[in-house]
Design an enzyme around this catalytic site. Structure first.
Site, PDB file in Angstrom:
ATOM      1  N   CYS A   4       0.835  -1.208   0.000  1.00  0.00           N
ATOM      2  CA  CYS A   4       0.000   0.000   0.000  1.00  0.00           C
ATOM      3  C   CYS A   4       0.872   1.262   0.000  1.00  0.00           C
ATOM      4  O   CYS A   4       1.365   1.680   1.054  1.00  0.00           O
ATOM      5  CB  CYS A   4      -0.912  -0.015   1.229  1.00  0.00           C
ATOM      6  SG  CYS A   4      -1.902   1.476   1.391  1.00  0.00           S
TER       7      CYS A   4
ATOM      8  N   CYS B 231      -0.431   4.101   2.168  1.00  0.00           N
ATOM      9  CA  CYS B 231      -0.198   3.976   3.618  1.00  0.00           C
ATOM     10  C   CYS B 231       1.272   4.211   3.965  1.00  0.00           C
ATOM     11  O   CYS B 231       1.576   4.840   4.975  1.00  0.00           O
ATOM     12  CB  CYS B 231      -0.564   2.572   4.112  1.00  0.00           C
ATOM     13  SG  CYS B 231      -2.026   1.872   3.366  1.00  0.00           S
ATOM     14  N   ASP B 232       2.177   3.690   3.160  1.00  0.00           N
ATOM     15  CA  ASP B 232       3.583   3.620   3.573  1.00  0.00           C
ATOM     16  C   ASP B 232       4.545   4.451   2.729  1.00  0.00           C
ATOM     17  O   ASP B 232       5.738   4.529   3.051  1.00  0.00           O
ATOM     18  CB  ASP B 232       4.049   2.148   3.537  1.00  0.00           C
ATOM     19  CG  ASP B 232       3.204   1.274   4.450  1.00  0.00           C
ATOM     20  OD1 ASP B 232       2.817   1.775   5.521  1.00  0.00           O
ATOM     21  OD2 ASP B 232       2.922   0.123   4.086  1.00  0.00           O
TER      22      ASP B 232
END
Ligand code: NAP
Length: 308
Positions: free
Chosen positions: A135, A138-139
């Site tokens: 992701c 997200c990261d």
């Protein structure tokens, strides 16, 4: 004691939330069960620009927050962190078991989407959260001005690779063939982006490092030659698969596990309808999930009214 609702939607992504809006507006008592939090796959998408009405694009997270707010405005009953583990039939009712509760419904809509596939090579499990991610939304921020690799040649790999290029110093796209599956507009943007470099005909065979990932061993699919690519992070986008074991034999699936429906999104079991990416279909996007959610809801409404 089982909790009864006329309709239960399983899955809180765009298909499930749309179905919820339609059912509530139709006066059907509906509950949506979501195994984690609302939003589904688009929450992990940085930027969506093919959903009509947003010509500048919108983040997947924001779009899904709007879907959820819309469903809540029509008082859809929603339970998050409720993973459906088993669905069975008892007379004219469906019984749904989650780890906490038992629910009963006259009809259900399955809108559980898909889960990211792993590549399944040595080092993958070890470095998840230690440099390997599924992701970018997200990261991605952890890799500011660093060098990352994206694995895959589909829409997700190229789109998220483009987003990562706004943050990282360099983005390698590792693809096992010499042409991409991704949409042309994404390909053109990626080829023009000076931070993106394509490594064609390369198959990752091992992730290496000490505490964090440090390199990927790549095999050339034409020559068999092995090379080491030093990287700070890896984003895996090699497709996704449905997980519908909880339905047992109530539905038919194709060889990849996607649920087969008729043109009205009905399955072989009367009262079970399917919407969104979990269904066998050609195009998996928010816009098609929305269409599915609306149709499944209208068909389920019809089914429920016949038996009221
Ligand atoms: P996808 O379209 O199935 O692409 C997966 C990619 O990973 C393919 O290029 C595939 O290579 C490669 N791959 C598969 N297994 C591999 C392995 N073991 N090792 C190395 N590479 C491997 O999956 P996706 O990109 O996640 O997209 C899923 C669905 O969501 C698609 O329907 C897509 O259109 C949709 N989506 C749409 C958007 C958008 O419209 N903006 C954004 C994201 C996703 P091959 O090409 O050689 O098979």
């Amino acid at each position: 004691m089982a909790i009864f609702h006329e309709a239960i939607i399983i899955g809180g992504g765009p298909a499930g939330l749309t179905a919820g809006i339609y059912l509530m507006r139709a006066g059907i008592d509906a509950l949506l069960l979501e195994k984690v939090i609302l939003g589904g796959a688009p929450v992990n998408t940085w930027h969506i620009e093919n959903y009509p009405g947003f010509p500048e694009g919108i983040s997947g997270r924001e779009l899904m927050e709007r879907f959820a707010a819309h469903a809540k405005a029509f008082n859809l009953n929603i339970k998050e962190f409720a993973r459906v583990e088993e669905v069975s039939q008892n007379g004219n009712k469906f019984i749904l078991k989650t780890d906490e509760d038992i629910y009963e419904a006259k009809g259900i809509i399955v809108a559980t989407g898909t889960e990211s596939s792993k590549i399944g090579i040595p080092g993958e499990d070890r470095f998840i959260g230690r440099g390997i991610s599924y992701c970018a939304t997200c990261d991605g921020m952890f890799f500011k001005n660093l060098e990352v690799a994206v694995i895959g040649g589909g829409d997700a790999a190229v789109e998220e690779g483009l987003s990562l290029a706004n943050i990282a110093k360099k983005v390698y796209v590792i693809h096992r063939r010499d042409n991409l599956r991704a949409q042309k507009i994404l390909q053109e943007r990626a080829f023009k982006n000076p931070k993106m470099e394509f490594l064609w005909n390369k198959r990752p065979i091992e992730f290496q490092g000490k505490d964090q990932i440090e390199s990927i061993v790549l095999e050339d699919t034409k020559t068999g030659e092995h090379t080491d690519l030093k990287i700070d992070g890896v984003f895996v986008y090699v497709g996704s698969r449905p997980d519908v074991g909880f339905l047992g034999n109530l539905v038919d699936k194709d060889e990849a596990g996607f649920i087969l429906t008729d043109e009205n999104l009905a399955t072989k079991t009367k009262g079970i309808f399917v919407a969104g990416d979990v269904r066998k279909k050609r195009l998996r996007q928010v816009s098609t999930a929305v269409g599915d959610g609306a149709l499944a809801a209208v068909e389920l409404e019809r089914f429920i009214l016949e038996t009221r």
